[in-house]
Design an enzyme around this catalytic site. Structure first.
Site, PDB file in Angstrom:
ATOM      1  N   ASN A  13       0.890  -1.169   0.000  1.00 26.60           N
ATOM      2  CA  ASN A  13       0.000   0.000   0.000  1.00 26.60           C
ATOM      3  C   ASN A  13       0.929   1.221   0.000  1.00 26.60           C
ATOM      4  OD1 ASN A  13      -2.461   1.234   2.418  1.00 26.60           O
ATOM      5  ND2 ASN A  13      -2.250   1.712   0.268  1.00 26.60           N
ATOM      6  N   ASN A  65      -6.772  10.221  -0.632  1.00 27.87           N
ATOM      7  CA  ASN A  65      -6.846   9.034  -1.468  1.00 27.87           C
ATOM      8  C   ASN A  65      -6.537   9.369  -2.919  1.00 27.87           C
ATOM      9  OD1 ASN A  65      -7.394   7.096   0.464  1.00 27.87           O
ATOM     10  ND2 ASN A  65      -9.614   7.232   0.236  1.00 27.87           N
ATOM     11  N   CYS A  74      -5.403   6.107   8.013  1.00 32.21           N
ATOM     12  CA  CYS A  74      -4.758   5.093   7.178  1.00 32.21           C
ATOM     13  C   CYS A  74      -3.721   4.392   8.033  1.00 32.21           C
ATOM     14  CB  CYS A  74      -4.112   5.714   5.943  1.00 32.21           C
ATOM     15  SG  CYS A  74      -3.286   4.487   4.892  1.00 32.21           S
ATOM     16  N   GLY A  75      -3.981   3.138   8.362  1.00 31.41           N
ATOM     17  CA  GLY A  75      -3.080   2.398   9.235  1.00 31.41           C
ATOM     18  C   GLY A  75      -1.715   2.161   8.628  1.00 31.41           C
ATOM     19  N   ASN A 182     -15.460   1.410   3.399  1.00 25.82           N
ATOM     20  CA  ASN A 182     -14.418   0.459   3.036  1.00 25.82           C
ATOM     21  C   ASN A 182     -14.987  -0.947   3.187  1.00 25.82           C
ATOM     22  OD1 ASN A 182     -11.900   2.279   2.810  1.00 25.82           O
ATOM     23  ND2 ASN A 182     -12.756   2.866   4.785  1.00 25.82           N
ATOM     24  N   CYS A 209      -4.473  -2.946   3.664  1.00 22.38           N
ATOM     25  CA  CYS A 209      -5.191  -1.833   4.290  1.00 22.38           C
ATOM     26  C   CYS A 209      -5.097  -2.030   5.793  1.00 22.38           C
ATOM     27  CB  CYS A 209      -6.640  -1.803   3.831  1.00 22.38           C
ATOM     28  SG  CYS A 209      -7.630  -0.510   4.619  1.00 22.38           S
TER      29      CYS A 209
END
EC number: 5.1.1.7
Length: 269
Positions: A13, A65, A74-75, A182, A209
């Protein structure tokens, strides 16, 4: 204006990291974020991450995004920021203040306390978020949870068998989810182990994610499918998720720097 950036990723990611903590940058617009994220004509990424000064934490992280929309959390980017910053810090996000720190093999992020009330997801109307009485074809009765951003989680026998690329867009934009959603498809693969695929709001299918892994682990724990420490494996790799005694979500996993460079802001504005 010539601007420096760092390209990073967490389990595939990927992010363009822009640091405006010491020197201000022009305002980030949706058009600029889309142009930077474009993989054919821009630098290319899933998210553009902008670091700014903060009055309530060590610094602020803003997340855009690939479609240009600004989101709450956003982890994977949080772990990348921990690696870039190089030491423990409290970070302001639109979803709340999170705690980050470098850790062996990557970074550790305290994502805070999950929220389950329907208004916090948010949903269009009141529902039991442990099992929403709705369905989309073969996908039925998802759990819903907000871990800084909103998620629905479907548990199925084989996560690989679900055509998420075709089903994801319709679920993401369903009127039940006024801020879009999501979409997570998960299956149990062993004791306290999950396989996960994610359709990310504003991005699409993604190799990983972090918030999706957190949401899925919490949903599995709430349903009694796992204990409070879970390994979540995505196409890009595995994250360790813990729901600790204080009800905080602790995510641990890798992050990496890909390269550094510069660009002319005017070319993307």
């Amino acid at each position: 204006m010539r601007v420096s950036f760092t390209k990073m990723h967490g389990l595939g990611n990927d992010f363009i990291m822009l640091d405006a903590r010491a020197e201000s940058l022009p305002p980030m617009t949706a058009a600029t974020a889309r142009a930077l994220a474009d993989r054919k004509t821009g630098i290319g990424c899933d998210q553009v991450i902008l670091l700014e000064p903060s009055d309530s934490a060590d610094f602020r992280m803003r997340i855009f995004n690939a479609d240009g929309g600004e989101v709450e959390a956003c982890g994977n980017a949080s772990r990348a920021v921990a690696l870039l910053h190089g030491e423990a810090a409290n970070v302001e996000t639109s979803g709340g203040v999170i705690a980050i720190a470098p850790a062996s093999g990557g970074a550790r992020v305290d994502m805070g306390v999950p929220r389950f009330d329907w208004e916090a997801i948010p949903l269009a109307y009141a529902m039991d978020t442990l099992s929403l009485p709705v369905g989309w074809g073969e996908l039925e009765a998802p759990a819903a949870v907000n871990v800084g951003n909103p998620h629905v989680v479907f548990f199925v026998d084989d996560a690989d068998a679900v055509p998420l690329d075709t089903m994801g867009p319709g679920i993401e934009t369903d009127p039940l989810f006024p801020e879009r959603i999501n979409v997570n498809i998960a299956s149990l693969t062993g004791d306290d182990a999950l396989k996960l695929h994610v359709w990310e709001r504003g991005v699409g299918l993604t190799r990983a994610c972090g918030t999706g892994a957190c949401a899925t682990a919490i949903a599995a724990m709430r349903r009694g499918l796992t204990g409070r420490k879970v390994a979540v494996t995505l196409p890009g790799g595995t994250l360790q998720i813990e729901w600790d005694a204080d009800d905080h979500i602790i995510m641990t996993g890798p992050a990496a720097e890909s390269f550094r460079g510069t660009f002319d802001w005017g070319d993307y504005s």
